[in-house]
Design a protein around this motif. Structure first.
Motif, PDB file in Angstrom:
ATOM      1  N   THR A   1      10.894  15.556  17.106  1.00 37.58           N
ATOM      2  CA  THR A   1      10.669  14.359  16.305  1.00 37.58           C
ATOM      3  C   THR A   1      11.625  14.348  15.129  1.00 37.58           C
ATOM      4  O   THR A   1      11.803  15.361  14.457  1.00 37.58           O
ATOM      5  N   ILE A   2      12.239  13.188  14.893  1.00 28.62           N
ATOM      6  CA  ILE A   2      13.124  12.995  13.743  1.00 28.62           C
ATOM      7  C   ILE A   2      12.615  11.760  12.993  1.00 28.62           C
ATOM      8  O   ILE A   2      12.336  10.737  13.625  1.00 28.62           O
ATOM      9  N   GLU A   3      12.509  11.870  11.692  1.00 31.35           N
ATOM     10  CA  GLU A   3      12.105  10.733  10.867  1.00 31.35           C
ATOM     11  C   GLU A   3      13.183  10.442   9.841  1.00 31.35           C
ATOM     12  O   GLU A   3      13.738  11.360   9.244  1.00 31.35           O
ATOM     13  N   GLY A   4      13.464   9.161   9.660  1.00 31.76           N
ATOM     14  CA  GLY A   4      14.455   8.762   8.674  1.00 31.76           C
ATOM     15  C   GLY A   4      14.576   7.257   8.624  1.00 31.76           C
ATOM     16  O   GLY A   4      13.920   6.531   9.369  1.00 31.76           O
ATOM     17  N   GLU A   5      15.429   6.792   7.752  1.00 33.72           N
ATOM     18  CA  GLU A   5      15.632   5.358   7.584  1.00 33.72           C
ATOM     19  C   GLU A   5      16.772   4.880   8.472  1.00 33.72           C
ATOM     20  O   GLU A   5      17.842   5.492   8.508  1.00 33.72           O
ATOM     21  N   GLY A   6      16.541   3.797   9.189  1.00 36.34           N
ATOM     22  CA  GLY A   6      17.574   3.150   9.971  1.00 36.34           C
ATOM     23  C   GLY A   6      18.197   4.015  11.044  1.00 36.34           C
ATOM     24  O   GLY A   6      19.398   3.972  11.258  1.00 36.34           O
ATOM     25  N   LEU A   7      17.397   4.812  11.750  1.00 35.54           N
ATOM     26  CA  LEU A   7      17.938   5.687  12.788  1.00 35.54           C
ATOM     27  C   LEU A   7      18.413   4.908  14.010  1.00 35.54           C
ATOM     28  O   LEU A   7      19.410   5.248  14.624  1.00 35.54           O
ATOM     29  N   VAL A   8      17.652   3.879  14.366  1.00 34.68           N
ATOM     30  CA  VAL A   8      17.979   3.077  15.546  1.00 34.68           C
ATOM     31  C   VAL A   8      18.345   1.674  15.077  1.00 34.68           C
ATOM     32  O   VAL A   8      17.621   1.055  14.311  1.00 34.68           O
ATOM     33  N   ASN A   9      19.491   1.195  15.548  1.00 39.04           N
ATOM     34  CA  ASN A   9      19.937  -0.152  15.216  1.00 39.04           C
ATOM     35  C   ASN A   9      20.344  -0.851  16.504  1.00 39.04           C
ATOM     36  O   ASN A   9      21.244  -0.391  17.203  1.00 39.04           O
TER      37      ASN A   9
END
Length: 135
Positions: free
Chosen positions: A54-62
């Protein structure tokens, strides 16, 4: 009639601005993605898999694409070369925002390699390798 046309144009501009604002919000909102890596070499029979992480962050997928996906595959490739002494691997990263969808892909891909009698699969545990958020 002229006033009606101006009002319609103004509404179109408002709707366009609103839609663009929502799209920009998606790039900055916090996202959770699930990913795993696969590393294989044409001259070797061992295929390495990571666990689903699991990876969490802002704007990972666009727009359906994982940002900096090449950096995640390089992380895995560097780990295999340096820590596991498995050079010349081609690494691929699979990801999804839905864990169950990715689990199906993982099982299907791993089963395909396990069916091949010439290939040996190896799972790299999360305690040994984990993807780092690339910003």
């Amino acid at each position: 009639m002229k006033h009606l046309l101006i009002a319609a144009l103004a509404m179109c501009m408002c709707i366009t601005t609103y839609a663009k604002g929502k799209e920009e919000n998606k790039e900055t909102e916090k996202q959770t993605i699930y990913m795993f890596g696969v590393g294989a070499a044409f001259g070797d029979t061992t295929v390495c898999f990571t666990n689903i992480q699991t990876i969490e962050g802002e704007g990972l997928v666009n727009k359906g694409f994982l940002k900096a996906r090449n950096m995640y595959s390089m992380q895995f490739k560097n780990y295999l070369e340096n820590a596991e002494n498995l050079p010349h691997r081609t690494c691929a990263i699979y990801f999804s925002t839905k864990k169950n969808k990715l689990e199906k892909k993982y099982s299907k891909l791993k089963a395909r390699y396990m069916e091949d009698k010439d290939k040996a699969t190896r799972t790299i545990d999360s305690s040994k390798f984990s993807f780092k958020l690339h910003e």
